[in-house]
Design a protein around this motif. Structure first.
Motif, PDB file in Angstrom:
ATOM      1  N   ALA A   1     -22.010  12.562   5.687  1.00 59.48           N
ATOM      2  CA  ALA A   1     -23.043  12.116   4.748  1.00 59.48           C
ATOM      3  C   ALA A   1     -24.117  13.187   4.551  1.00 59.48           C
ATOM      4  O   ALA A   1     -25.204  12.906   4.053  1.00 59.48           O
ATOM      5  CB  ALA A   1     -23.683  10.823   5.249  1.00 59.48           C
ATOM      6  N   THR A   2     -23.792  14.414   4.942  1.00 55.83           N
ATOM      7  CA  THR A   2     -24.726  15.537   4.865  1.00 55.83           C
ATOM      8  C   THR A   2     -24.288  16.522   3.793  1.00 55.83           C
ATOM      9  O   THR A   2     -23.108  16.892   3.744  1.00 55.83           O
ATOM     10  CB  THR A   2     -24.809  16.265   6.218  1.00 55.83           C
ATOM     11  OG1 THR A   2     -25.285  15.359   7.214  1.00 55.83           O
ATOM     12  CG2 THR A   2     -25.734  17.464   6.144  1.00 55.83           C
ATOM     13  N   LEU A   3     -25.206  16.952   2.956  1.00 54.22           N
ATOM     14  CA  LEU A   3     -24.934  17.994   1.977  1.00 54.22           C
ATOM     15  C   LEU A   3     -25.668  19.256   2.383  1.00 54.22           C
ATOM     16  O   LEU A   3     -26.889  19.273   2.520  1.00 54.22           O
ATOM     17  CB  LEU A   3     -25.389  17.570   0.578  1.00 54.22           C
ATOM     18  CG  LEU A   3     -25.114  18.609  -0.520  1.00 54.22           C
ATOM     19  CD1 LEU A   3     -23.611  18.777  -0.733  1.00 54.22           C
ATOM     20  CD2 LEU A   3     -25.801  18.236  -1.823  1.00 54.22           C
ATOM     21  N   PHE A   4     -24.909  20.338   2.565  1.00 54.04           N
ATOM     22  CA  PHE A   4     -25.457  21.628   2.955  1.00 54.04           C
ATOM     23  C   PHE A   4     -25.491  22.558   1.757  1.00 54.04           C
ATOM     24  O   PHE A   4     -24.539  22.625   0.981  1.00 54.04           O
ATOM     25  CB  PHE A   4     -24.603  22.240   4.068  1.00 54.04           C
ATOM     26  CG  PHE A   4     -25.099  23.556   4.584  1.00 54.04           C
ATOM     27  CD1 PHE A   4     -26.399  23.698   5.031  1.00 54.04           C
ATOM     28  CD2 PHE A   4     -24.263  24.661   4.637  1.00 54.04           C
ATOM     29  CE1 PHE A   4     -26.861  24.913   5.525  1.00 54.04           C
ATOM     30  CE2 PHE A   4     -24.701  25.879   5.123  1.00 54.04           C
ATOM     31  CZ  PHE A   4     -26.012  26.002   5.568  1.00 54.04           C
ATOM     32  N   ILE A   5     -26.578  23.316   1.619  1.00 52.47           N
ATOM     33  CA  ILE A   5     -26.793  24.218   0.485  1.00 52.47           C
ATOM     34  C   ILE A   5     -27.005  25.622   1.032  1.00 52.47           C
ATOM     35  O   ILE A   5     -27.961  25.860   1.769  1.00 52.47           O
ATOM     36  CB  ILE A   5     -28.017  23.775  -0.333  1.00 52.47           C
ATOM     37  CG1 ILE A   5     -27.849  22.340  -0.836  1.00 52.47           C
ATOM     38  CG2 ILE A   5     -28.285  24.742  -1.488  1.00 52.47           C
ATOM     39  CD1 ILE A   5     -29.166  21.630  -1.112  1.00 52.47           C
TER      40      ILE A   5
ATOM     41  N   ALA B   1     -20.743  20.405   1.225  1.00 48.69           N
ATOM     42  CA  ALA B   1     -21.504  21.641   1.046  1.00 48.69           C
ATOM     43  C   ALA B   1     -21.324  22.179  -0.359  1.00 48.69           C
ATOM     44  O   ALA B   1     -20.275  21.990  -0.978  1.00 48.69           O
ATOM     45  CB  ALA B   1     -21.072  22.693   2.071  1.00 48.69           C
ATOM     46  N   VAL B   2     -22.361  22.865  -0.851  1.00 47.84           N
ATOM     47  CA  VAL B   2     -22.286  23.518  -2.155  1.00 47.84           C
ATOM     48  C   VAL B   2     -22.784  24.951  -2.016  1.00 47.84           C
ATOM     49  O   VAL B   2     -23.673  25.240  -1.209  1.00 47.84           O
ATOM     50  CB  VAL B   2     -23.113  22.780  -3.233  1.00 47.84           C
ATOM     51  CG1 VAL B   2     -22.529  21.406  -3.507  1.00 47.84           C
ATOM     52  CG2 VAL B   2     -24.579  22.667  -2.839  1.00 47.84           C
ATOM     53  N   LEU B   3     -22.210  25.827  -2.813  1.00 48.54           N
ATOM     54  CA  LEU B   3     -22.630  27.225  -2.848  1.00 48.54           C
ATOM     55  C   LEU B   3     -23.804  27.364  -3.804  1.00 48.54           C
ATOM     56  O   LEU B   3     -23.699  27.008  -4.980  1.00 48.54           O
ATOM     57  CB  LEU B   3     -21.470  28.117  -3.292  1.00 48.54           C
ATOM     58  CG  LEU B   3     -21.752  29.618  -3.331  1.00 48.54           C
ATOM     59  CD1 LEU B   3     -21.957  30.163  -1.918  1.00 48.54           C
ATOM     60  CD2 LEU B   3     -20.602  30.357  -4.017  1.00 48.54           C
TER      61      LEU B   3
ATOM     62  N   ASP C   1     -26.206  30.140   0.186  1.00 46.95           N
ATOM     63  CA  ASP C   1     -25.761  31.153  -0.777  1.00 46.95           C
ATOM     64  C   ASP C   1     -24.531  31.913  -0.304  1.00 46.95           C
ATOM     65  O   ASP C   1     -23.977  32.716  -1.061  1.00 46.95           O
ATOM     66  CB  ASP C   1     -26.890  32.153  -1.049  1.00 46.95           C
ATOM     67  CG  ASP C   1     -27.206  33.001   0.177  1.00 46.95           C
ATOM     68  OD1 ASP C   1     -26.998  34.229   0.134  1.00 46.95           O
ATOM     69  OD2 ASP C   1     -27.648  32.430   1.190  1.00 46.95           O
ATOM     70  N   SER C   2     -24.089  31.691   0.931  1.00 50.40           N
ATOM     71  CA  SER C   2     -22.944  32.402   1.493  1.00 50.40           C
ATOM     72  C   SER C   2     -21.701  31.507   1.510  1.00 50.40           C
ATOM     73  O   SER C   2     -21.732  30.400   2.063  1.00 50.40           O
ATOM     74  CB  SER C   2     -23.261  32.849   2.927  1.00 50.40           C
ATOM     75  OG  SER C   2     -22.079  33.162   3.631  1.00 50.40           O
ATOM     76  N   GLU C   3     -20.624  31.998   0.932  1.00 52.44           N
ATOM     77  CA  GLU C   3     -19.382  31.220   0.931  1.00 52.44           C
ATOM     78  C   GLU C   3     -18.901  30.948   2.350  1.00 52.44           C
ATOM     79  O   GLU C   3     -18.414  29.850   2.647  1.00 52.44           O
ATOM     80  CB  GLU C   3     -18.297  31.955   0.138  1.00 52.44           C
ATOM     81  CG  GLU C   3     -18.518  31.954  -1.363  1.00 52.44           C
ATOM     82  CD  GLU C   3     -17.324  32.508  -2.116  1.00 52.44           C
ATOM     83  OE1 GLU C   3     -16.240  32.646  -1.503  1.00 52.44           O
ATOM     84  OE2 GLU C   3     -17.483  32.802  -3.320  1.00 52.44           O
ATOM     85  N   LYS C   4     -19.044  31.944   3.244  1.00 51.64           N
ATOM     86  CA  LYS C   4     -18.605  31.750   4.628  1.00 51.64           C
ATOM     87  C   LYS C   4     -19.384  30.629   5.296  1.00 51.64           C
ATOM     88  O   LYS C   4     -18.814  29.832   6.058  1.00 51.64           O
ATOM     89  CB  LYS C   4     -18.776  33.050   5.423  1.00 51.64           C
ATOM     90  CG  LYS C   4     -17.790  34.141   5.062  1.00 51.64           C
ATOM     91  CD  LYS C   4     -17.992  35.368   5.931  1.00 51.64           C
ATOM     92  CE  LYS C   4     -16.984  36.450   5.599  1.00 51.64           C
ATOM     93  NZ  LYS C   4     -17.172  37.666   6.439  1.00 51.64           N
ATOM     94  N   ASN C   5     -20.676  30.550   5.027  1.00 51.21           N
ATOM     95  CA  ASN C   5     -21.491  29.505   5.647  1.00 51.21           C
ATOM     96  C   ASN C   5     -21.201  28.136   5.054  1.00 51.21           C
ATOM     97  O   ASN C   5     -21.236  27.120   5.763  1.00 51.21           O
ATOM     98  CB  ASN C   5     -22.972  29.843   5.508  1.00 51.21           C
ATOM     99  CG  ASN C   5     -23.355  31.094   6.268  1.00 51.21           C
ATOM    100  OD1 ASN C   5     -22.623  31.545   7.151  1.00 51.21           O
ATOM    101  ND2 ASN C   5     -24.492  31.675   5.931  1.00 51.21           N
ATOM    102  N   VAL C   6     -20.921  28.100   3.764  1.00 51.31           N
ATOM    103  CA  VAL C   6     -20.516  26.846   3.116  1.00 51.31           C
ATOM    104  C   VAL C   6     -19.200  26.364   3.725  1.00 51.31           C
ATOM    105  O   VAL C   6     -19.050  25.176   4.070  1.00 51.31           O
ATOM    106  CB  VAL C   6     -20.381  27.053   1.596  1.00 51.31           C
ATOM    107  CG1 VAL C   6     -19.620  25.898   0.948  1.00 51.31           C
ATOM    108  CG2 VAL C   6     -21.766  27.181   0.955  1.00 51.31           C
ATOM    109  N   GLU C   7     -18.247  27.275   3.869  1.00 51.27           N
ATOM    110  CA  GLU C   7     -16.958  26.903   4.459  1.00 51.27           C
ATOM    111  C   GLU C   7     -17.118  26.480   5.916  1.00 51.27           C
ATOM    112  O   GLU C   7     -16.434  25.556   6.382  1.00 51.27           O
ATOM    113  CB  GLU C   7     -15.986  28.080   4.345  1.00 51.27           C
ATOM    114  CG  GLU C   7     -15.582  28.381   2.915  1.00 51.27           C
ATOM    115  CD  GLU C   7     -14.901  29.730   2.759  1.00 51.27           C
ATOM    116  OE1 GLU C   7     -14.765  30.451   3.781  1.00 51.27           O
ATOM    117  OE2 GLU C   7     -14.512  30.061   1.629  1.00 51.27           O
TER     118      GLU C   7
END
Length: 205
Positions: free
Chosen positions: A164-168, A185-187, A170-176
């Protein structure tokens, strides 16, 4: 695509809410672009800098590089000395979005890769960093994104539910990394696109 209801929103900070660019001071310190490119590619590299985000002291970091590159000692020390110039301003549109979410009653926290001492300086400069419910700072706990452990640490610290958490970020690696930890998560690319992403997931503000 249907998403699970979002009850927690987690922001990265650097390049999402605050501008970061080492070239700002170093374009003056090392004016030649080719020399500067070599310096960042071989001396003060991203891999070297991330270890300060993991908790290594600047004194140790500088000593390590100066032993390897004694001819570049002054420029190595300049990285920390001129760090404040690398973070000249916040992104007003992103900060406004953050504040709208908080004002609308959403549970907002932050999760950042950042050295402990420079983050303390950032907190004194950017008042909005005091507005979320809390912040996980990598340099304070010895863990960095995208390692699974830092996401789990954030969940344990703030009592969030991963799915139920959305992470924002700018790094694709961190989103993944967040997605592997069970988060949504969103980039991040810019505030306007983020606003569309939030609305698409049913988040009102």
């Amino acid at each position: 695509m249907k998403h699970m209801e979002i009850r927690h929103i987690v922001f990265d900070i650097g390049k999402v809410l605050v501008h970061y660019d080492p070239d700002i001071p170093f374009s003056r310190i090392i004016p030649d672009p080719a020399e500067r490119h070599w310096f960042f590619g071989n001396v003060c590299t991203s891999a070297w800098n991330i270890e300060q985000d993991r908790g290594r002291t600047w004194e140790e970091a500088e000593a390590l590089l100066i032993a390897e590159h004694p001819d570049h000692a002054d420029n190595i020390r300049a990285f920390r000395r001129h760090w404040h110039e690398m973070v000249p301003h916040a992104y007003d549109d992103s900060v406004a979005l953050l504040e709208r979410l908080i004002d609308a009653g959403h549970d907002v926290t932050m999760l950042t890769n950042w050295a402990a001492d420079t983050f303390a300086e950032a907190r004194s400069r950017f008042a909005f960093l005091e507005k979320p419910r809390g912040i996980t700072v990598s340099g304070e706990i010895g863990l960095i994104k995208p390692d699974r452990a830092i996401y789990d640490h954030h969940v344990a610290s703030f009592g969030t539910e991963p799915s139920a958490t959305l992470f924002i970020d700018d790094s694709e690696k961190n989103v993944e990394g967040a997605q592997r930890a069970g988060w949504q998560a969103v980039l991040f690319t810019d505030a306007r696109a983020l606003e569309r992403d939030l609305i698409a997931r049913g988040i009102s503000f």
